[in-house]
Write an enzyme that holds these catalytic residues in place. Structure first.
Site, PDB file in Angstrom:
ATOM      1  N   ASP A 163       0.780  -1.195  -0.228  1.00 54.42           N
ATOM      2  CA  ASP A 163       0.264  -0.091   0.044  1.00 54.42           C
ATOM      3  C   ASP A 163       0.831   1.281   0.063  1.00 54.42           C
ATOM      4  OD1 ASP A 163      -1.529  -2.246   0.911  1.00 54.42           O
ATOM      5  OD2 ASP A 163      -2.786  -1.127   2.181  1.00 54.42           O
ATOM      6  N   GLU A 390       4.265  -8.353  11.705  1.00 54.54           N
ATOM      7  CA  GLU A 390       3.640  -8.093  10.445  1.00 54.54           C
ATOM      8  C   GLU A 390       4.946  -7.521   9.242  1.00 54.54           C
ATOM      9  OE1 GLU A 390       1.181  -4.476  10.559  1.00 54.54           O
ATOM     10  OE2 GLU A 390       0.680  -4.631   8.536  1.00 54.54           O
TER      11      GLU A 390
HETATM   12  C1  GLC Z   1      -2.119  -3.766   5.038  1.00 59.28           C
HETATM   13  C2  GLC Z   1      -1.139  -4.429   3.796  1.00 59.28           C
HETATM   14  C3  GLC Z   1      -2.028  -5.223   2.639  1.00 59.28           C
HETATM   15  C4  GLC Z   1      -2.488  -6.368   3.632  1.00 59.28           C
HETATM   16  C5  GLC Z   1      -3.566  -5.826   4.752  1.00 59.28           C
HETATM   17  C6  GLC Z   1      -4.079  -7.010   5.694  1.00 59.28           C
HETATM   18  O1  GLC Z   1      -2.948  -2.918   4.380  1.00 59.28           O
HETATM   19  O2  GLC Z   1      -0.664  -3.479   3.274  1.00 59.28           O
HETATM   20  O3  GLC Z   1      -1.265  -5.820   1.934  1.00 59.28           O
HETATM   21  O4  GLC Z   1      -3.506  -7.188   3.062  1.00 59.28           O
HETATM   22  O5  GLC Z   1      -2.558  -4.986   5.571  1.00 59.28           O
HETATM   23  O6  GLC Z   1      -2.820  -7.630   6.501  1.00 59.28           O
END
Ligand code: GLC
Length: 419
Positions: A163, A390
Site C-alpha cells: 500500500d 507483520e
Molecule cells: C495492509 C497491507 C496489505 C494487507 C493488509 C492486511 O493493508 O498493506 O497488503 O493485505 O494490511 O494484512
C-alpha cells in the site's frame, strides 16, 4: 527448545473466525483480506485441509457478479476500521471494498492440490472453486487490460498489497485531495503513527476511493477515469504466475483453458520489456500521467516468480537481486537501503515482509537453488529470533506493526514443512 510450528498453528487458530481468518488478532485489520487469505489457506493446509479450503471458499462467497474478488470482506460490521463497509457501500452477498488485491488464489490452490489427494466426492467442489478463480482472472483481462496490452493496471495503491510503497509516490502526488474531506483514521491509533502512512497519503487514498464510489465502481469506465492507473511489475508478475498455475489446474480438471493461454504468451513478452537491461532496473508505468516510475522495490523481483522463459534475463535479474541488500544479517528490505526513499520502520518503505521473501524464494527454487536455500534459512531464522510480526527492520530484525500476524505464521509453516 521452543516449538515454533505449534506456535504458528496457534496463531492461525487464534485469529480464526467463522470460516475465515483475520490478518492479526489486534484491532488493526478486523476483516478478511484477499491475499492474506490465500497465504493463510496455505498455512492451514499443513494441518487442517478443511480450514484451508474454507478460507478460500469464504473469500469466493464475496466475489462480485462481474468476477472481481474484493480486497476486503467485512463479515463483522461493528469495528473501528476505516474505511469501513458503510463508506465503501458495496459488495455482493457480503459487504466489501470496491477494489481488489494481488490474485494469489490460483497459485496457492495449486500448491495445496499438488500435495493433497482430493476425495472423489470433493472434486465437483474444487472444480467450482477453480471456475470462480477463472472468472476472476477474466475480469482482470477484460477490465484491467481493455486494450489487450498484455499487462493489467491497478487503480488504487491498496490494490498492490504494498500500500505505502514509494512506487506510488509520484502518481499519488498528482492527486488533488477532495475538498472538505472528512474521515477518521483508525490505523494510527492502534500502531505508532511513525510506522504508518502520512496523513497526506491517507487523504489521497480516501480521495481515490471516493472517486471510485462516485463512479459506482463501474469497471468499464474506471480504467480510463480513475485518478490512479499504474502498471506494476510485481503485480503483473503475480498475475502471470497465477495464470500459468490456473492453466495447470484447468487442465487437471478437464476445464476450458485455451483463451487464457494466448494471454499468457502475450504477457510474457510484455513483462520482459519492463526490465531495462541497460540501466539494470525495472520500469513501472504511471499510465494516468504517462510517466515511468523507477523505484528499487523488492516487489520488482517478483518477476522471478513469474518464471519467464528467458534464462539470460533471469540470470541478470538474480545478479541484481544479490545486490539489493543481501550483505546484512537480515533481508530483503522492501526498498533498496541506499535509495533516498528508504525508511527503516515505516511500512512498505523499507522493512522486510515475509510474504515478499516467500514469493522470491518460490521464484528462485528452480533457478538458483543455493540462493533460494539461503533466503529460506534467513527468513526462518528471522521469525524464530524475533517472533511472528507483520514486518521487520532490515537493520536490526526488530518486529513492527501487528503481532501474531497470520501470513507470517502461515508462510513460516510452509517454509518449515514443505517437502
Ligand atoms: C495492509 C497491507 C496489505 C494487507 C493488509 C492486511 O493493508 O498493506 O497488503 O493485505 O494490511 O494484512
Amino acid at each position: 527448545m521452543k516449538d515454533f510450528i505449534t506456535e504458528a498453528k496457534k496463531i492461525l487458530i487464534g485469529n480464526r473466525k467463522d470460516g475465515y481468518t483475520l490478518p492479526t488478532n489486534n484491532k488493526l485489520y478486523p476483516a478478511q483480506w484477499n491475499w492474506d487469505s490465500g497465504f493463510i489457506a496455505l498455512g492451514y493446509s499443513y494441518f487442517n485441509l478443511k480450514f484451508a479450503l474454507e478460507e478460500i471458499k469464504t473469500l469466493l462467497r464475496g466475489q462480485w457478479k462481474d468476477g472481481m474478488i474484493p480486497h476486503i470482506l467485512f463479515h463483522d460490521l461493528n469495528t473501528n476500521y476505516y474505511p469501513n463497509h458503510s463508506v465503501w457501500a458495496c459488495g455482493n452477498k457480503i459487504h466489501s471494498s470496491g477494489i481488489t488485491q494481488p490474485p494469489v488464489l490460483a497459485i496457492i490452490l495449486k500448491i495445496i492440490l499438488d500435495k493433497n489427494k482430493i476425495k472423489d466426492k470433493e472434486i465437483s467442489k474444487i472444480k467450482n472453486i477453480i471456475k470462480k478463480i477463472k472468472k476472476y482472472h477474466e475480469w482482470f483481462i477484460k477490465y484491467r487490460d481493455p486494450n489487450n496490452s498484455g499487462l493489467v493496471s491497478i487503480l488504487h495503491p491498496w490494490e498492490s498489497g504494498y500500500d505505502n510503497s514509494p512506487l506510488w509516490d509520484e502518481p499519488m502526488n498528482k492527486i488533488k485531495v477532495e475538498k472538505n474531506l472528512k474521515y477518521k483514521r483508525g490505523d494510527n491509533k492502534v500502531v505508532n503513527p511513525k510506522y504508518r502512512p502520512l496523513d497526506i497519503d491517507y487523504d489521497r487514498y480516501v480521495t481515490i476511493k471516493n472517486h471510485l464510489r462516485k463512479n459506482k465502481y463501474n469497471p468499464k469506465k474506471l480504467y480510463n477515469k480513475s485518478l490512479f492507473n499504474v502498471v506494476d511489475v510485481g503485480f503483473n508478475s503475480i498475475f502471470l504466475k497465477a495464470n500459468k498455475d490456473l492453466i495447470k489446474l484447468l487442465k487437471k480438471f478437464n476445464l476450458k483453458y485455451k483463451d487464457l493461454q494466448k494471454y499468457i504468451s502475450h504477457s510474457e513478452n510484455k513483462i520482459i520489456k519492463l526490465y531495462d537491461k541497460k540501466k539494470n532496473n525495472f520500469i513501472n508505468f504511471d499510465l494516468k500521467n504517462k510517466k515511468k516510475i523507477r523505484i528499487p522495490s523488492i516487489t520488482n523481483y517478483f518477476v522471478l516468480f513469474a518464471d519467464l522463459k528467458d534464462k539470460k534475463i533471469n540470470n541478470k535479474i538474480i545478479k541484481s537481486l544479490k545486490k539489493h541488500n543481501t550483505k546484512g544479517k537480515f533481508f530483503f528490505s522492501s526498498v533498496k537501503p541506499n535509495h533516498y526513499k528508504f525508511e527503516e520502520k515505516r511500512y512498505w518503505r523499507g522493512p522486510i515482509w515475509i510474504n515478499c521473501n516467500w514469493i522470491i524464494y518460490q521464484g528462485l527454487k528452480n533457478k538458483d537453488k543455493n540462493f533460494a536455500k539461503k533466503i529460506k534459512k534467513k527468513t526462518i531464522d528471522l521469525v524464530k529470533e524475533k517472533g511472528f510480526h507483520e514486518y521487520y527492520s532490515y537493520k536490526t530484525g526488530e518486529g513492527f506493526g501487528a503481532n501474531n500476524f497470520s501470513w507470517t505464521a502461515s508462510l513460516f509453516l510452509d517454509l518449515m514443512l514443505e517437502r
